[in-house]
Scaffold this motif. Structure first.
Motif, PDB file in Angstrom:
ATOM      1  N   ALA A  39       0.828  -1.208   0.000  1.00  0.00           N
ATOM      2  CA  ALA A  39       0.000   0.000   0.000  1.00  0.00           C
ATOM      3  C   ALA A  39       0.862   1.257   0.000  1.00  0.00           C
ATOM      4  O   ALA A  39       0.547   2.242  -0.692  1.00  0.00           O
ATOM      5  CB  ALA A  39      -0.934  -0.006   1.207  1.00  0.00           C
ATOM      6  N   ASP A  40       1.951   1.245   0.753  1.00  0.00           N
ATOM      7  CA  ASP A  40       2.811   2.428   0.826  1.00  0.00           C
ATOM      8  C   ASP A  40       3.496   2.712  -0.515  1.00  0.00           C
ATOM      9  O   ASP A  40       3.692   3.873  -0.887  1.00  0.00           O
ATOM     10  CB  ASP A  40       3.867   2.250   1.918  1.00  0.00           C
ATOM     11  N   SER A  41       3.852   1.645  -1.239  1.00  0.00           N
ATOM     12  CA  SER A  41       4.488   1.829  -2.550  1.00  0.00           C
ATOM     13  C   SER A  41       3.514   2.487  -3.525  1.00  0.00           C
ATOM     14  O   SER A  41       3.891   3.373  -4.295  1.00  0.00           O
ATOM     15  CB  SER A  41       4.957   0.484  -3.104  1.00  0.00           C
ATOM     16  N   LEU A  42       2.264   2.046  -3.485  1.00  0.00           N
ATOM     17  CA  LEU A  42       1.247   2.644  -4.356  1.00  0.00           C
ATOM     18  C   LEU A  42       0.996   4.095  -3.969  1.00  0.00           C
ATOM     19  O   LEU A  42       0.870   4.966  -4.839  1.00  0.00           O
ATOM     20  CB  LEU A  42      -0.050   1.845  -4.286  1.00  0.00           C
ATOM     21  N   LEU A  43       0.948   4.369  -2.675  1.00  0.00           N
ATOM     22  CA  LEU A  43       0.710   5.735  -2.213  1.00  0.00           C
ATOM     23  C   LEU A  43       1.849   6.659  -2.644  1.00  0.00           C
ATOM     24  O   LEU A  43       1.618   7.794  -3.066  1.00  0.00           O
ATOM     25  CB  LEU A  43       0.558   5.763  -0.689  1.00  0.00           C
ATOM     26  N   CYS A  81       2.273  11.508 -11.609  1.00  0.00           N
ATOM     27  CA  CYS A  81       0.936  12.035 -11.919  1.00  0.00           C
ATOM     28  C   CYS A  81       0.927  12.755 -13.262  1.00  0.00           C
ATOM     29  O   CYS A  81      -0.061  12.682 -14.010  1.00  0.00           O
ATOM     30  CB  CYS A  81       0.466  12.980 -10.811  1.00  0.00           C
ATOM     31  N   GLN A  82       2.032  13.421 -13.597  1.00  0.00           N
ATOM     32  CA  GLN A  82       2.104  14.150 -14.860  1.00  0.00           C
ATOM     33  C   GLN A  82       1.993  13.209 -16.057  1.00  0.00           C
ATOM     34  O   GLN A  82       1.476  13.592 -17.120  1.00  0.00           O
ATOM     35  CB  GLN A  82       3.414  14.938 -14.938  1.00  0.00           C
ATOM     36  N   ILE A  83       2.460  11.972 -15.889  1.00  0.00           N
ATOM     37  CA  ILE A  83       2.364  10.974 -16.967  1.00  0.00           C
ATOM     38  C   ILE A  83       0.912  10.762 -17.370  1.00  0.00           C
ATOM     39  O   ILE A  83       0.598  10.536 -18.536  1.00  0.00           O
ATOM     40  CB  ILE A  83       2.996   9.639 -16.524  1.00  0.00           C
ATOM     41  N   TYR A  84       0.020  10.866 -16.377  1.00  0.00           N
ATOM     42  CA  TYR A  84      -1.411  10.622 -16.622  1.00  0.00           C
ATOM     43  C   TYR A  84      -2.211  11.926 -16.724  1.00  0.00           C
ATOM     44  O   TYR A  84      -3.427  11.909 -16.685  1.00  0.00           O
ATOM     45  CB  TYR A  84      -1.965   9.759 -15.485  1.00  0.00           C
ATOM     46  N   SER A  92       1.297  -4.804 -10.819  1.00  0.00           N
ATOM     47  CA  SER A  92       2.168  -3.832 -10.152  1.00  0.00           C
ATOM     48  C   SER A  92       1.422  -2.520  -9.945  1.00  0.00           C
ATOM     49  O   SER A  92       0.425  -2.241 -10.626  1.00  0.00           O
ATOM     50  CB  SER A  92       3.417  -3.583 -10.998  1.00  0.00           C
ATOM     51  N   PRO A  93       1.894  -1.677  -9.033  1.00  0.00           N
ATOM     52  CA  PRO A  93       1.264  -0.365  -8.852  1.00  0.00           C
ATOM     53  C   PRO A  93       1.202   0.444 -10.150  1.00  0.00           C
ATOM     54  O   PRO A  93       0.170   1.025 -10.482  1.00  0.00           O
ATOM     55  CB  PRO A  93       2.151   0.311  -7.809  1.00  0.00           C
ATOM     56  N   GLN A  94       2.303   0.439 -10.911  1.00  0.00           N
ATOM     57  CA  GLN A  94       2.319   1.163 -12.180  1.00  0.00           C
ATOM     58  C   GLN A  94       1.353   0.522 -13.170  1.00  0.00           C
ATOM     59  O   GLN A  94       0.635   1.222 -13.901  1.00  0.00           O
ATOM     60  CB  GLN A  94       3.726   1.164 -12.774  1.00  0.00           C
ATOM     61  N   GLY A  95       1.317  -0.815 -13.172  1.00  0.00           N
ATOM     62  CA  GLY A  95       0.401  -1.519 -14.056  1.00  0.00           C
ATOM     63  C   GLY A  95      -1.050  -1.221 -13.726  1.00  0.00           C
ATOM     64  O   GLY A  95      -1.893  -1.099 -14.615  1.00  0.00           O
ATOM     65  N   LEU A  96      -1.343  -1.085 -12.444  1.00  0.00           N
ATOM     66  CA  LEU A  96      -2.713  -0.764 -12.026  1.00  0.00           C
ATOM     67  C   LEU A  96      -3.098   0.638 -12.490  1.00  0.00           C
ATOM     68  O   LEU A  96      -4.211   0.859 -12.979  1.00  0.00           O
ATOM     69  CB  LEU A  96      -2.842  -0.872 -10.504  1.00  0.00           C
ATOM     70  N   LEU A  97      -2.180   1.588 -12.346  1.00  0.00           N
ATOM     71  CA  LEU A  97      -2.464   2.951 -12.803  1.00  0.00           C
ATOM     72  C   LEU A  97      -2.690   2.983 -14.315  1.00  0.00           C
ATOM     73  O   LEU A  97      -3.586   3.673 -14.809  1.00  0.00           O
ATOM     74  CB  LEU A  97      -1.317   3.888 -12.419  1.00  0.00           C
ATOM     75  N   ASP A  98      -1.877   2.225 -15.047  1.00  0.00           N
ATOM     76  CA  ASP A  98      -2.053   2.159 -16.499  1.00  0.00           C
ATOM     77  C   ASP A  98      -3.436   1.602 -16.845  1.00  0.00           C
ATOM     78  O   ASP A  98      -4.112   2.105 -17.752  1.00  0.00           O
ATOM     79  CB  ASP A  98      -0.970   1.279 -17.132  1.00  0.00           C
ATOM     80  N   ARG A  99      -3.843   0.559 -16.111  1.00  0.00           N
ATOM     81  CA  ARG A  99      -5.151  -0.062 -16.369  1.00  0.00           C
ATOM     82  C   ARG A  99      -6.280   0.926 -16.051  1.00  0.00           C
ATOM     83  O   ARG A  99      -7.247   1.067 -16.808  1.00  0.00           O
ATOM     84  CB  ARG A  99      -5.295  -1.327 -15.533  1.00  0.00           C
ATOM     85  N   MET A 100      -6.175   1.613 -14.912  1.00  0.00           N
ATOM     86  CA  MET A 100      -7.211   2.560 -14.529  1.00  0.00           C
ATOM     87  C   MET A 100      -7.284   3.735 -15.509  1.00  0.00           C
ATOM     88  O   MET A 100      -8.368   4.268 -15.772  1.00  0.00           O
ATOM     89  CB  MET A 100      -6.965   3.068 -13.107  1.00  0.00           C
ATOM     90  N   LYS A 101      -6.149   4.121 -16.052  1.00  0.00           N
ATOM     91  CA  LYS A 101      -6.133   5.190 -17.055  1.00  0.00           C
ATOM     92  C   LYS A 101      -6.904   4.751 -18.286  1.00  0.00           C
ATOM     93  O   LYS A 101      -7.716   5.516 -18.838  1.00  0.00           O
ATOM     94  CB  LYS A 101      -4.683   5.548 -17.412  1.00  0.00           C
ATOM     95  N   ARG A 102      -6.684   3.522 -18.747  1.00  0.00           N
ATOM     96  CA  ARG A 102      -7.400   3.021 -19.927  1.00  0.00           C
ATOM     97  C   ARG A 102      -8.899   2.934 -19.650  1.00  0.00           C
ATOM     98  O   ARG A 102      -9.725   3.309 -20.499  1.00  0.00           O
ATOM     99  CB  ARG A 102      -6.863   1.644 -20.336  1.00  0.00           C
TER     100      ARG A 102
END
Length: 338
Positions: free
Chosen positions: A132-136, A145-148, A171-181
């Motif tokens: 959780a801390d890594s994702l936070l 955040c600028q990437i998205y 992964s945390p980055q993979g989750l953000l990519d998925r949520m962006k899509r």
């Protein structure tokens, strides 16, 4: 020589019998579970950890046989983390092969209403094999955040209340990519409404999050949204009580008192006339659509009804609003709600 040939023939025949018997045994060894069973193999799990997990779920009918197949396949030195669903009558060979190849079964991840990035990350850390801390750290990083095209205050808006199929080890980055899509797909079907409002996604999500905090009554959401849109359009402070709770960080407050309105925070919409920096929760889709509906009313005020039904009285004048507010505050006092 004939004896030698006979011995060789018998030996080959015996070997063939052993091989066929072995194949039959391999095919006949299966799990004795009565229903689909999901197991979780965490990062850094050892072969013994795997055996313990299988035993705990009664998915190890013959430990010695499983160990033999696992060693032949190399599974004992090749543990891949993940979440796997094992089926009744599934052969041990298939189990070993799936685990060796890392053929995970996706989990169903439901994104619920969460108010802060900390709450969201804590929840996801319990549902996924991620820290959780890594994702936070990731979602509060300006550069990430600028990437998205988001900020640490708005990136929570990438998460839409819905259920998604993802791998447990994403992964945390993979989750953000998925949520962006997923977010892009969600907004693509609402682009014309967004353009009609002449607002950004982030602005709509921010107002929708306030609407979501104001009521659970879907029938009233469009009216409440109209109040905040009307105020926003004329530059009037939103004066939304939920934003004060967010600024304070105490969502259990039932009654906003005068001193609370003075807290110096960009989320305090009594003190600042602009929109808050970002959403104060992950709003329901119904709340987002209520804002996008852009219902035309002359409402500038609303107040909870004194019957505590969860519904509201709406008004276009401050005088009528004060009358409605007096009724509600009288009811609060009678119930000693502070």
């Amino acid at each position: 020589m004939k004896k030698i040939y006979k011995i060789l023939i018998y030996a080959v025949a015996g070997l063939m019998i052993l091989l066929v018997s072995g194949l039959i045994m391999l095919r006949s060894q299966h799990l004795h579970i009565s229903e689909d069973t999901r197991i979780y193999i965490p990062n850094q799990a050892s072969y013994n950890d795997l055996l313990d997990t299988l035993s705990t779920h009664n998915c190890l009918p013959n430990k010695a046989f499983f160990g033999t197949v696992a060693r032949v396949r190399g599974l004992n030195n090749h543990i891949k983390p993940g979440s796997y669903v094992l089926h009744p009558k599934m052969s041990v060979v298939s189990v070993v092969q799936n685990l060796y190849n890392g053929n995970q079964t996706p989990i169903r991840l439901t994104i619920p209403k969460k108010r802060t990035p900390e709450q969201l990350c804590q929840y996801l850390g319990q549902k996924l094999a991620m820290d959780a801390d890594s994702l936070l750290t990731l979602i509060t990083s300006d550069s990430i955040c600028q990437i998205y095209n988001e900020t640490p205050a708005t990136i929570i808006g990438l998460f839409t209340q819905n259920t998604y199929e993802v791998y447990w080890t994403i992964s945390p980055q993979g989750l953000l990519d998925r949520m962006k899509r997923e977010s892009d797909t969600f907004w693509a079907s609402r682009q014309s409404q967004l353009q009609a409002l002449q607002m950004t996604r982030q602005q709509v999500l921010t107002i929708a999050s306030i609407v979501d905090e104001e009521t659970n009554c879907n029938e009233e959401k469009a009216d409440i949204a109209s109040v905040y849109l009307n105020r926003y359009r004329i530059g009037m402070p939103l004066q939304a009580d939920p934003t004060v709770k967010y600024a304070i960080g105490d969502f259990s407050i039932r009654r906003i008192m005068g001193s609370m309105l003075k807290i110096d925070s960009p989320y305090n919409t009594y003190l600042y006339s602009s929109l808050p920096p970002g959403p104060i929760c992950i709003p329901a889709v119904s709340s987002i659509d209520a804002v996008l509906k852009n219902k035309k009313t002359d409402y500038f005020f609303f107040c909870a009804k004194e019957d505590f039904s969860g519904r509201h009285n709406f008004s276009s004048t401050i005088l009528q609003h004060q009358i409605n507010a007096q009724k509600f505050h009288k009811a609060l006092n009678e119930r000693n709600i502070k």
